[in-house]
Design a protein around this motif. Structure first.
Motif, PDB file in Angstrom:
ATOM      1  N   GLN A  38       0.067   2.075   7.036  1.00  0.00           N
ATOM      2  CA  GLN A  38       0.441   2.138   8.333  1.00  0.00           C
ATOM      3  C   GLN A  38      -0.464   1.272   9.416  1.00  0.00           C
ATOM      4  OE1 GLN A  38      -1.480   3.566  10.952  1.00  0.00           O
ATOM      5  NE2 GLN A  38       0.233   3.335  12.430  1.00  0.00           N
ATOM      6  N   LYS A  39      -1.656   1.021   8.918  1.00  0.00           N
ATOM      7  CA  LYS A  39      -2.294  -0.044   9.773  1.00  0.00           C
ATOM      8  C   LYS A  39      -1.612  -1.247   9.750  1.00  0.00           C
ATOM      9  CE  LYS A  39      -6.051  -2.242   8.140  1.00  0.00           C
ATOM     10  NZ  LYS A  39      -7.299  -2.759   7.758  1.00  0.00           N
ATOM     11  N   TRP A  40      -1.132  -1.821   8.767  1.00  0.00           N
ATOM     12  CA  TRP A  40      -0.657  -3.273   8.752  1.00  0.00           C
ATOM     13  C   TRP A  40       0.803  -3.091   9.448  1.00  0.00           C
ATOM     14  CZ3 TRP A  40      -3.819  -7.053   8.444  1.00  0.00           C
ATOM     15  CH2 TRP A  40      -4.907  -6.823   7.614  1.00  0.00           C
ATOM     16  N   PHE A  41       1.345  -2.215   9.236  1.00  0.00           N
ATOM     17  CA  PHE A  41       2.962  -2.067   9.638  1.00  0.00           C
ATOM     18  C   PHE A  41       2.672  -2.072  11.352  1.00  0.00           C
ATOM     19  CE2 PHE A  41       4.400   0.570   5.944  1.00  0.00           C
ATOM     20  CZ  PHE A  41       4.704  -0.570   5.180  1.00  0.00           C
ATOM     21  N   ALA A  42       1.691  -1.281  11.700  1.00  0.00           N
ATOM     22  CA  ALA A  42       1.465  -1.303  13.225  1.00  0.00           C
ATOM     23  C   ALA A  42       1.317  -2.649  13.972  1.00  0.00           C
ATOM     24  CB  ALA A  42       0.265  -0.282  13.471  1.00  0.00           C
ATOM     25  N   LEU A  43       0.438  -3.537  13.015  1.00  0.00           N
ATOM     26  CA  LEU A  43      -0.015  -4.868  13.601  1.00  0.00           C
ATOM     27  C   LEU A  43       1.325  -5.788  13.416  1.00  0.00           C
ATOM     28  CD1 LEU A  43      -3.317  -5.300  11.692  1.00  0.00           C
ATOM     29  CD2 LEU A  43      -3.109  -5.073  14.185  1.00  0.00           C
ATOM     30  N   ALA A  44       2.262  -5.547  12.367  1.00  0.00           N
ATOM     31  CA  ALA A  44       3.428  -6.368  12.347  1.00  0.00           C
ATOM     32  C   ALA A  44       4.350  -5.800  13.708  1.00  0.00           C
ATOM     33  CB  ALA A  44       4.076  -6.233  11.080  1.00  0.00           C
ATOM     34  N   ALA A  45       4.245  -4.368  13.586  1.00  0.00           N
ATOM     35  CA  ALA A  45       5.194  -3.962  15.007  1.00  0.00           C
ATOM     36  C   ALA A  45       4.658  -4.472  16.072  1.00  0.00           C
ATOM     37  CB  ALA A  45       5.318  -2.603  14.958  1.00  0.00           C
ATOM     38  N   GLU A  46       3.528  -4.711  16.429  1.00  0.00           N
ATOM     39  CA  GLU A  46       2.882  -5.307  17.703  1.00  0.00           C
ATOM     40  C   GLU A  46       3.675  -6.565  17.997  1.00  0.00           C
ATOM     41  OE1 GLU A  46      -1.378  -4.870  17.737  1.00  0.00           O
ATOM     42  OE2 GLU A  46      -1.228  -3.004  17.614  1.00  0.00           O
ATOM     43  N   ARG A  77      -2.147   1.733  -6.261  1.00  0.00           N
ATOM     44  CA  ARG A  77      -2.508   3.074  -5.742  1.00  0.00           C
ATOM     45  C   ARG A  77      -2.241   3.100  -4.326  1.00  0.00           C
ATOM     46  NH1 ARG A  77      -8.131   6.153  -6.838  1.00  0.00           N
ATOM     47  NH2 ARG A  77      -7.185   5.870  -8.813  1.00  0.00           N
ATOM     48  N   ALA A  78      -1.501   4.029  -3.738  1.00  0.00           N
ATOM     49  CA  ALA A  78      -0.843   4.397  -2.658  1.00  0.00           C
ATOM     50  C   ALA A  78      -1.781   4.540  -1.522  1.00  0.00           C
ATOM     51  CB  ALA A  78       0.266   5.109  -2.629  1.00  0.00           C
ATOM     52  N   ASN A  79      -1.744   3.910  -0.646  1.00  0.00           N
ATOM     53  CA  ASN A  79      -2.684   4.353   0.649  1.00  0.00           C
ATOM     54  C   ASN A  79      -2.026   4.003   2.002  1.00  0.00           C
ATOM     55  OD1 ASN A  79      -4.893   4.489   2.522  1.00  0.00           O
ATOM     56  ND2 ASN A  79      -6.255   3.348   1.286  1.00  0.00           N
ATOM     57  N   MET A  80      -1.347   5.357   2.365  1.00  0.00           N
ATOM     58  CA  MET A  80      -0.581   5.309   3.674  1.00  0.00           C
ATOM     59  C   MET A  80      -1.212   5.041   4.901  1.00  0.00           C
ATOM     60  SD  MET A  80       2.448   5.278   2.404  1.00  0.00           S
ATOM     61  CE  MET A  80       2.972   5.080   4.067  1.00  0.00           C
ATOM     62  N   LYS A  81      -2.699   5.374   4.852  1.00  0.00           N
ATOM     63  CA  LYS A  81      -3.258   5.141   6.396  1.00  0.00           C
ATOM     64  C   LYS A  81      -3.392   3.450   6.232  1.00  0.00           C
ATOM     65  CE  LYS A  81      -7.435   6.505   8.532  1.00  0.00           C
ATOM     66  NZ  LYS A  81      -8.861   7.299   8.461  1.00  0.00           N
ATOM     67  N   GLU A  82      -3.728   2.968   5.048  1.00  0.00           N
ATOM     68  CA  GLU A  82      -3.913   1.326   5.164  1.00  0.00           C
ATOM     69  C   GLU A  82      -2.472   0.719   5.339  1.00  0.00           C
ATOM     70  OE1 GLU A  82      -6.264  -2.125   4.918  1.00  0.00           O
ATOM     71  OE2 GLU A  82      -6.610   0.125   5.067  1.00  0.00           O
ATOM     72  N   GLY A 141       0.110   8.696   6.941  1.00  0.00           N
ATOM     73  CA  GLY A 141      -0.843   7.696   7.456  1.00  0.00           C
ATOM     74  C   GLY A 141      -1.135   7.710   8.821  1.00  0.00           C
ATOM     75  N   VAL A 142      -0.649   8.583   9.718  1.00  0.00           N
ATOM     76  CA  VAL A 142      -0.543   8.583  11.044  1.00  0.00           C
ATOM     77  C   VAL A 142      -0.110   9.832  11.847  1.00  0.00           C
ATOM     78  CG1 VAL A 142       1.627   7.359  11.547  1.00  0.00           C
ATOM     79  CG2 VAL A 142      -0.533   7.070  13.168  1.00  0.00           C
ATOM     80  N   LYS A 143      -0.205  10.376  12.841  1.00  0.00           N
ATOM     81  CA  LYS A 143      -0.008  11.540  13.237  1.00  0.00           C
ATOM     82  C   LYS A 143       1.452  11.296  13.971  1.00  0.00           C
ATOM     83  CE  LYS A 143      -1.073  14.966  16.969  1.00  0.00           C
ATOM     84  NZ  LYS A 143      -1.944  15.319  18.384  1.00  0.00           N
ATOM     85  N   THR A 144       2.077  12.430  13.497  1.00  0.00           N
ATOM     86  CA  THR A 144       3.680  12.106  13.773  1.00  0.00           C
ATOM     87  C   THR A 144       3.959  11.847  15.680  1.00  0.00           C
ATOM     88  OG1 THR A 144       4.253  13.713  12.247  1.00  0.00           O
ATOM     89  CG2 THR A 144       5.946  13.315  13.948  1.00  0.00           C
ATOM     90  N   ASN A 145       4.762  10.833  15.881  1.00  0.00           N
ATOM     91  CA  ASN A 145       5.398  10.832  17.022  1.00  0.00           C
ATOM     92  C   ASN A 145       6.555  10.291  17.169  1.00  0.00           C
ATOM     93  OD1 ASN A 145       5.481   9.648  19.839  1.00  0.00           O
ATOM     94  ND2 ASN A 145       3.457   8.888  19.997  1.00  0.00           N
ATOM     95  N   VAL A 146       7.454  11.202  17.415  1.00  0.00           N
ATOM     96  CA  VAL A 146       9.072  11.146  17.200  1.00  0.00           C
ATOM     97  C   VAL A 146       9.352  10.033  18.294  1.00  0.00           C
ATOM     98  CG1 VAL A 146      11.377  12.110  17.315  1.00  0.00           C
ATOM     99  CG2 VAL A 146       9.352  13.388  16.131  1.00  0.00           C
ATOM    100  N   TYR A 167       1.062  -1.131  -0.033  1.00  0.00           N
ATOM    101  CA  TYR A 167      -0.059  -0.068  -0.113  1.00  0.00           C
ATOM    102  C   TYR A 167       0.636   1.294   0.028  1.00  0.00           C
ATOM    103  CZ  TYR A 167      -4.444  -2.343   0.333  1.00  0.00           C
ATOM    104  OH  TYR A 167      -5.636  -3.205   0.482  1.00  0.00           O
ATOM    105  N   THR A 168       2.078   1.069   0.210  1.00  0.00           N
ATOM    106  CA  THR A 168       3.022   2.476  -0.048  1.00  0.00           C
ATOM    107  C   THR A 168       3.282   2.693  -1.385  1.00  0.00           C
ATOM    108  OG1 THR A 168       4.951   1.110  -0.304  1.00  0.00           O
ATOM    109  CG2 THR A 168       4.082   1.624   1.913  1.00  0.00           C
ATOM    110  N   SER A 169       3.654   4.035  -1.623  1.00  0.00           N
ATOM    111  CA  SER A 169       3.888   4.829  -3.092  1.00  0.00           C
ATOM    112  C   SER A 169       4.814   3.819  -3.916  1.00  0.00           C
ATOM    113  CB  SER A 169       4.528   6.034  -2.913  1.00  0.00           C
ATOM    114  OG  SER A 169       5.753   5.903  -2.245  1.00  0.00           O
ATOM    115  N   GLY A 170       5.829   3.108  -3.388  1.00  0.00           N
ATOM    116  CA  GLY A 170       6.530   1.997  -4.089  1.00  0.00           C
ATOM    117  C   GLY A 170       6.135   0.859  -4.266  1.00  0.00           C
ATOM    118  N   GLY A 171       4.707   0.439  -3.475  1.00  0.00           N
ATOM    119  CA  GLY A 171       4.415  -0.859  -3.503  1.00  0.00           C
ATOM    120  C   GLY A 171       3.730  -1.271  -4.837  1.00  0.00           C
TER     121      GLY A 171
END
Length: 422
Positions: free
Chosen positions: A291-299, A284-289, A318-323, A277-281
């Motif tokens: 980020q959702k799957w990246f977050a599940l993998a990260a968990e 069509r890119a969908n960064m919100k989608e 696709g998500v609010k910045t959180n440095v 779902y990324t621009s190089g994927g």
């Protein structure tokens, strides 16, 4: 007490012989057929009481399933199975083993092992397979013996044994490595519909192990396993569609199969789907989608998923910045050996981006990446030596590291070498 118990049982069986307990007639069952079954039980009862092992086993089955005119009675079934097993009946020995394998009594595991071995020696394929499993999973695995038991069960067409034997042949564990024979056993297990076998066959066709490399055939095998719900095969099939390996490139199919695996909790598939779902994927890119799957993998502490989720959080994709959270995820991935995260941390600490500038930390993470031979890690460590950042300044060390990075195609390292030569 035992004598009274035995007398009670004897009396019970006399009643049973005189008046067999008939079950209600099943719809569509002829009354004469029920009478014949009852007579069969009565006949087997007489033979069983006279020590006939086969008759004892049949009675055990009748009581276990509530067939032949007798009510279902697990204790009575076990009693007859035990009698038959003690008289050398292999199938009965397996039934006894199954009883003890499911038991919670202190001696149950010991008794289970004894009866499994007896059933295996009598030729019961399932018991032979369990023997193989037990020997392979001990603290000191006895793989040659395990392979021998797997072979006995495999020759009786037990798919699980055929599959395990194939794995040992592919690994050369307990047997001499033989990829061709392994593929033959995998084919047998696959013919029985075993998803794991299809998946391994797909790998063999992909790598050319035991067969000529054939990506089209590999994709077919992955599909067979994927359609049976095999998560790893679903991910492999998604990869085939993404890169056109053995099938025509198809983004929708790639996402479809990756999503099937991701929904089963497969972290690799979750990260893969995020990348799609990324621009190089893919499509069509969908960064919100994404980020959702990246977050599940990260968990699930998946290193690439953690790195990708951190990248989204750092840049607000696709998500609010959180440095703060991003840096924690980068560090978690880096500690698992992810070179991209190690390089990112090295760069952040070197430049003071997202964290306070800390040359010691920059060198620490750059060195870990460089030790893995990563060209970016080599380049950053070389830069630290060249400028004396976190290490004693050393031009010769820098040149050596730049050369190693340049040999791996790093353009920045090539430019640095040119400047140093001048």
């Amino acid at each position: 007490m035992r004598q009274i118990f035995r007398m009670g049982l004897a009396a019970l069986f006399m009643v049973m012989l005189a008046v067999p307990k008939l079950t209600a007639q099943k719809p569509g069952t002829d009354i004469h057929e029920q009478d014949e079954k009852a007579e069969t039980v009565e006949k087997n009862m007489w033979q069983a009481k006279n020590g006939d092992a086969q008759a004892q086993f049949i009675l055990g089955r009748c009581y276990a399933n509530g067939e032949g005119g007798v009510a279902c009675d697990s204790l009575e079934a076990f009693r007859w199975f035990l009698m038959a097993a003690e008289n050398g009946h292999g199938e009965a020995a397996w039934e006894v083993a199954q009883h003890y394998r499911g038991g919670m009594a202190p001696m149950a595991p010991v008794l289970a092992a004894e009866w499994v071995e007896k059933a295996a020696e009598k030729g019961r394929a399932e018991a032979q397979y369990v023997m193989g499993e037990s020997l392979a999973m001990t603290d000191s695995p006895r793989m040659e013996e395990a392979a021998a038991w797997y072979l006995k069960a495999a020759e009786q067409n037990l798919p699980e044994a055929q599959y395990q034997l194939a794995l040992l042949l592919l690994e050369g564990s307990g047997v001499e490595r033989n990829d061709t024979l392994a593929v033959a056993w995998l084919n047998k297990a696959a013919q029985a519909g075993m998803a794991d076998a299809f998946y391994r066959l797909g790998e063999c066709h992909t790598d050319g192990r035991g067969v000529r490399r054939n990506l089209k055939e590999a994709a077919k095998c992955f599909r067979q396993a994927a359609e049976k719900g095999h998560a790893e095969a679903q991910l492999e099939l998604a990869t085939c569609y993404l890169h056109g390996k053995g099938v025509k490139t198809n983004c929708n199919e790639a996402k479809k199969w990756a999503r099937e695996a991701a929904r089963k909790g497969n972290a690799e598939a979750q990260n893969f789907l995020g990348v799609c779902y990324t621009s190089g994927g893919c499509g069509r890119a969908n960064m919100k989608e994404a980020q959702k799957w990246f977050a599940l993998a990260a968990e699930q502490k998946h290193p690439k998923g953690m790195y990708n989720e951190a990248t989204c959080l750092l840049s607000g994709l696709g998500v609010k910045t959180n440095v703060k959270k991003a840096m924690a995820l980068f560090e978690g991935a880096a500690q698992q050996g992810n070179v991209e995260a190690q390089n990112k941390l090295a760069a952040c600490y070197l430049l003071g981006e997202g964290v306070e500038r800390d040359y010691d930390e920059a060198v620490k993470w750059a060195r870990l990446s460089a030790d893995q031979g990563d060209p970016d890690g080599l380049y950053m460590l070389a830069s630290c030596y060249l400028g004396g950042y976190g290490v004693k300044k050393g031009v010769l060390n820098a040149i050596q590291l730049f050369k190693e990075a340049a040999e791996k195609g790093h353009l920045g390292a090539k430019e640095a070498l040119k400047e140093l030569e001048q």
